[in-house]
Scaffold this motif. Sequence first.
Motif, PDB file in Angstrom:
ATOM      1  N   GLN A 230      -0.643  14.939  -1.641  1.00 38.59           N
ATOM      2  CA  GLN A 230       0.107  14.546  -2.827  1.00 38.59           C
ATOM      3  C   GLN A 230       1.519  15.126  -2.737  1.00 38.59           C
ATOM      4  OE1 GLN A 230      -1.581  15.908  -6.490  1.00 38.59           O
ATOM      5  NE2 GLN A 230       0.018  15.018  -7.744  1.00 38.59           N
ATOM      6  N   VAL A 231       2.497  14.242  -2.868  1.00 37.16           N
ATOM      7  CA  VAL A 231       3.883  14.677  -2.780  1.00 37.16           C
ATOM      8  C   VAL A 231       4.321  15.258  -4.126  1.00 37.16           C
ATOM      9  CG1 VAL A 231       6.256  13.927  -2.428  1.00 37.16           C
ATOM     10  CG2 VAL A 231       4.415  12.939  -1.038  1.00 37.16           C
ATOM     11  N   GLN A 232       5.007  16.396  -4.045  1.00 37.76           N
ATOM     12  CA  GLN A 232       5.568  17.015  -5.245  1.00 37.76           C
ATOM     13  C   GLN A 232       6.978  17.481  -4.959  1.00 37.76           C
ATOM     14  OE1 GLN A 232       2.673  20.088  -6.522  1.00 37.76           O
ATOM     15  NE2 GLN A 232       2.631  18.985  -8.458  1.00 37.76           N
ATOM     16  N   LEU A 233       7.859  17.249  -5.912  1.00 33.70           N
ATOM     17  CA  LEU A 233       9.206  17.800  -5.896  1.00 33.70           C
ATOM     18  C   LEU A 233       9.360  18.608  -7.182  1.00 33.70           C
ATOM     19  CD1 LEU A 233      11.329  14.692  -4.793  1.00 33.70           C
ATOM     20  CD2 LEU A 233      10.447  16.519  -3.351  1.00 33.70           C
ATOM     21  N   VAL A 234       9.718  19.871  -7.048  1.00 32.53           N
ATOM     22  CA  VAL A 234       9.811  20.748  -8.209  1.00 32.53           C
ATOM     23  C   VAL A 234      11.204  21.358  -8.265  1.00 32.53           C
ATOM     24  CG1 VAL A 234       8.869  22.748  -9.392  1.00 32.53           C
ATOM     25  CG2 VAL A 234       7.344  21.239  -8.082  1.00 32.53           C
ATOM     26  N   GLU A 235      11.941  20.998  -9.320  1.00 38.34           N
ATOM     27  CA  GLU A 235      13.287  21.530  -9.512  1.00 38.34           C
ATOM     28  C   GLU A 235      13.239  22.832 -10.312  1.00 38.34           C
ATOM     29  OE1 GLU A 235      13.877  16.938 -10.100  1.00 38.34           O
ATOM     30  OE2 GLU A 235      12.412  18.459 -10.684  1.00 38.34           O
ATOM     31  N   SER A 236      14.228  23.669 -10.089  1.00 40.31           N
ATOM     32  CA  SER A 236      14.380  24.900 -10.849  1.00 40.31           C
ATOM     33  C   SER A 236      15.849  25.280 -10.859  1.00 40.31           C
ATOM     34  CB  SER A 236      13.534  26.025 -10.245  1.00 40.31           C
ATOM     35  OG  SER A 236      13.976  26.317  -8.930  1.00 40.31           O
ATOM     36  N   GLY A 237      16.184  26.256 -11.711  1.00 37.52           N
ATOM     37  CA  GLY A 237      17.534  26.795 -11.724  1.00 37.52           C
ATOM     38  C   GLY A 237      18.409  26.309 -12.868  1.00 37.52           C
TER      39      GLY A 237
ATOM     40  N   VAL B  82      20.030  16.269 -17.671  1.00 33.76           N
ATOM     41  CA  VAL B  82      18.842  16.615 -16.907  1.00 33.76           C
ATOM     42  C   VAL B  82      19.117  16.225 -15.457  1.00 33.76           C
ATOM     43  CG1 VAL B  82      16.376  16.249 -16.577  1.00 33.76           C
ATOM     44  CG2 VAL B  82      17.343  16.246 -18.891  1.00 33.76           C
ATOM     45  N   TYR B  83      18.896  17.172 -14.565  1.00 33.57           N
ATOM     46  CA  TYR B  83      19.163  16.963 -13.148  1.00 33.57           C
ATOM     47  C   TYR B  83      17.841  16.742 -12.415  1.00 33.57           C
ATOM     48  CZ  TYR B  83      24.060  18.140 -13.667  1.00 33.57           C
ATOM     49  OH  TYR B  83      25.390  18.126 -14.027  1.00 33.57           O
ATOM     50  N   TYR B  84      17.820  15.693 -11.592  1.00 36.63           N
ATOM     51  CA  TYR B  84      16.628  15.298 -10.864  1.00 36.63           C
ATOM     52  C   TYR B  84      16.911  15.298  -9.363  1.00 36.63           C
ATOM     53  CZ  TYR B  84      15.225  13.254 -15.368  1.00 36.63           C
ATOM     54  OH  TYR B  84      14.913  13.051 -16.693  1.00 36.63           O
ATOM     55  N   CYS B  85      15.928  15.696  -8.579  1.00 34.34           N
ATOM     56  CA  CYS B  85      16.051  15.508  -7.140  1.00 34.34           C
ATOM     57  C   CYS B  85      15.163  14.342  -6.706  1.00 34.34           C
ATOM     58  CB  CYS B  85      15.704  16.769  -6.361  1.00 34.34           C
ATOM     59  SG  CYS B  85      14.000  17.311  -6.449  1.00 34.34           S
ATOM     60  N   LYS B  86      15.592  13.709  -5.638  1.00 43.52           N
ATOM     61  CA  LYS B  86      14.858  12.587  -5.076  1.00 43.52           C
ATOM     62  C   LYS B  86      14.805  12.735  -3.570  1.00 43.52           C
ATOM     63  CE  LYS B  86      16.607   8.409  -4.258  1.00 43.52           C
ATOM     64  NZ  LYS B  86      17.186   7.062  -4.488  1.00 43.52           N
ATOM     65  N   ALA B  87      13.663  12.395  -2.991  1.00 41.84           N
ATOM     66  CA  ALA B  87      13.511  12.365  -1.538  1.00 41.84           C
ATOM     67  C   ALA B  87      13.211  10.931  -1.124  1.00 41.84           C
ATOM     68  CB  ALA B  87      12.379  13.286  -1.114  1.00 41.84           C
ATOM     69  N   ARG B  88      13.899  10.466  -0.092  1.00 42.32           N
ATOM     70  CA  ARG B  88      13.696   9.105   0.395  1.00 42.32           C
ATOM     71  C   ARG B  88      13.387   9.147   1.880  1.00 42.32           C
ATOM     72  NH1 ARG B  88      16.353   4.999   2.914  1.00 42.32           N
ATOM     73  NH2 ARG B  88      18.194   6.318   3.244  1.00 42.32           N
ATOM     74  N   ASN B  89      12.229   8.621   2.221  1.00 44.45           N
ATOM     75  CA  ASN B  89      11.818   8.586   3.624  1.00 44.45           C
ATOM     76  C   ASN B  89      12.643   7.556   4.387  1.00 44.45           C
ATOM     77  OD1 ASN B  89      10.397   8.142   6.087  1.00 44.45           O
ATOM     78  ND2 ASN B  89       8.547   8.956   5.165  1.00 44.45           N
ATOM     79  N   VAL B  90      13.334   7.989   5.411  1.00 47.17           N
ATOM     80  CA  VAL B  90      14.213   7.079   6.142  1.00 47.17           C
ATOM     81  C   VAL B  90      13.429   6.098   6.997  1.00 47.17           C
ATOM     82  CG1 VAL B  90      16.055   8.786   6.149  1.00 47.17           C
ATOM     83  CG2 VAL B  90      14.524   8.624   8.111  1.00 47.17           C
TER      84      VAL B  90
ATOM     85  N   SER C 121      10.460   4.594   5.917  1.00 45.08           N
ATOM     86  CA  SER C 121       9.595   3.747   5.108  1.00 45.08           C
ATOM     87  C   SER C 121      10.292   3.360   3.817  1.00 45.08           C
ATOM     88  CB  SER C 121       8.291   4.470   4.775  1.00 45.08           C
ATOM     89  OG  SER C 121       7.563   3.758   3.789  1.00 45.08           O
ATOM     90  N   PRO C 122      10.264   2.075   3.449  1.00 43.13           N
ATOM     91  CA  PRO C 122      10.854   1.669   2.172  1.00 43.13           C
ATOM     92  C   PRO C 122      10.025   2.092   0.966  1.00 43.13           C
ATOM     93  CG  PRO C 122       9.792  -0.189   3.210  1.00 43.13           C
ATOM     94  CD  PRO C 122       9.730   0.939   4.199  1.00 43.13           C
ATOM     95  N   TYR C 123       8.821   2.594   1.237  1.00 40.37           N
ATOM     96  CA  TYR C 123       7.924   2.958   0.133  1.00 40.37           C
ATOM     97  C   TYR C 123       7.910   4.453  -0.148  1.00 40.37           C
ATOM     98  CZ  TYR C 123       6.348  -1.638   1.520  1.00 40.37           C
ATOM     99  OH  TYR C 123       6.313  -2.954   1.881  1.00 40.37           O
ATOM    100  N   GLY C 124       8.550   5.184   0.702  1.00 42.66           N
ATOM    101  CA  GLY C 124       8.497   6.638   0.553  1.00 42.66           C
ATOM    102  C   GLY C 124       9.654   7.191  -0.243  1.00 42.66           C
ATOM    103  N   GLU C 125       9.598   7.022  -1.552  1.00 40.33           N
ATOM    104  CA  GLU C 125      10.630   7.550  -2.444  1.00 40.33           C
ATOM    105  C   GLU C 125       9.956   8.352  -3.543  1.00 40.33           C
ATOM    106  OE1 GLU C 125      14.200   5.155  -3.410  1.00 40.33           O
ATOM    107  OE2 GLU C 125      13.554   5.423  -5.492  1.00 40.33           O
ATOM    108  N   TYR C 126      10.420   9.570  -3.734  1.00 43.51           N
ATOM    109  CA  TYR C 126       9.759  10.492  -4.653  1.00 43.51           C
ATOM    110  C   TYR C 126      10.790  11.196  -5.529  1.00 43.51           C
ATOM    111  CZ  TYR C 126       6.493   9.801  -0.833  1.00 43.51           C
ATOM    112  OH  TYR C 126       5.701   9.234   0.137  1.00 43.51           O
ATOM    113  N   TRP C 127      10.387  11.448  -6.774  1.00 37.99           N
ATOM    114  CA  TRP C 127      11.260  12.099  -7.752  1.00 37.99           C
ATOM    115  C   TRP C 127      10.627  13.376  -8.286  1.00 37.99           C
ATOM    116  CZ3 TRP C 127      16.067  10.349  -9.421  1.00 37.99           C
ATOM    117  CH2 TRP C 127      16.437   9.059  -9.017  1.00 37.99           C
TER     118      TRP C 127
END
Length: 119
Positions: free
Chosen positions: A1-8, A93-101, A103-109
Motif C-alpha cells: 500500500q502506497v502512502q505519502l505522509v507530509e509534515s512540517g 494546505v500543501y500536498y505532495c504527489k508522486a508520479r511513476n515515470v 506507468s500512467p497509473y502510478g500517481e499518489y497523493w
Amino acid sequence: QVQLVESGGGLVQPGGSLRLACVASGLTFSSHDLYWYRQAPGKERELVANINRSGGYTNYAGSVKGRFTISRDNAKNTVYLQMNSLKPEDTAVYYCKARNVYSPYGEYWGQGTQVTVSS
C-alpha cells in the motif's frame, strides 16, 4: 500500500521559514517524479514545485521562485520543500504527489499539511 505522509506545516509570521517533508512508502521512490501542490480556501489546487527522479531538474511556480526550494533524498524516500520569506498569500494546505515515470497509473497523493502565514 502506497502512502505519502507530509509534515512540517504550522503557523509562521510573514518573513519566516518552514520546511515541509513528505515521506513515501510502498513504492520505488527513485522511479517517481515528485511534486508539491497547494490549495488555498476557495481556490484551485496549484503546482508549487516539482523535481525529477534524480533531482537534477526542478521547476517552480513564478510566485515562489527564489523563495522556495524543492529537494529529495532517495535514500530516505523523502521530498522536502524549504520555504523562506513566507507571505500571507502562501497560506494553504500543501500536498505532495508522486508520479511513476514508467506507468500512467502510478500517481499518489498525500493527505496535506496546513501552512498558515500570519502575524
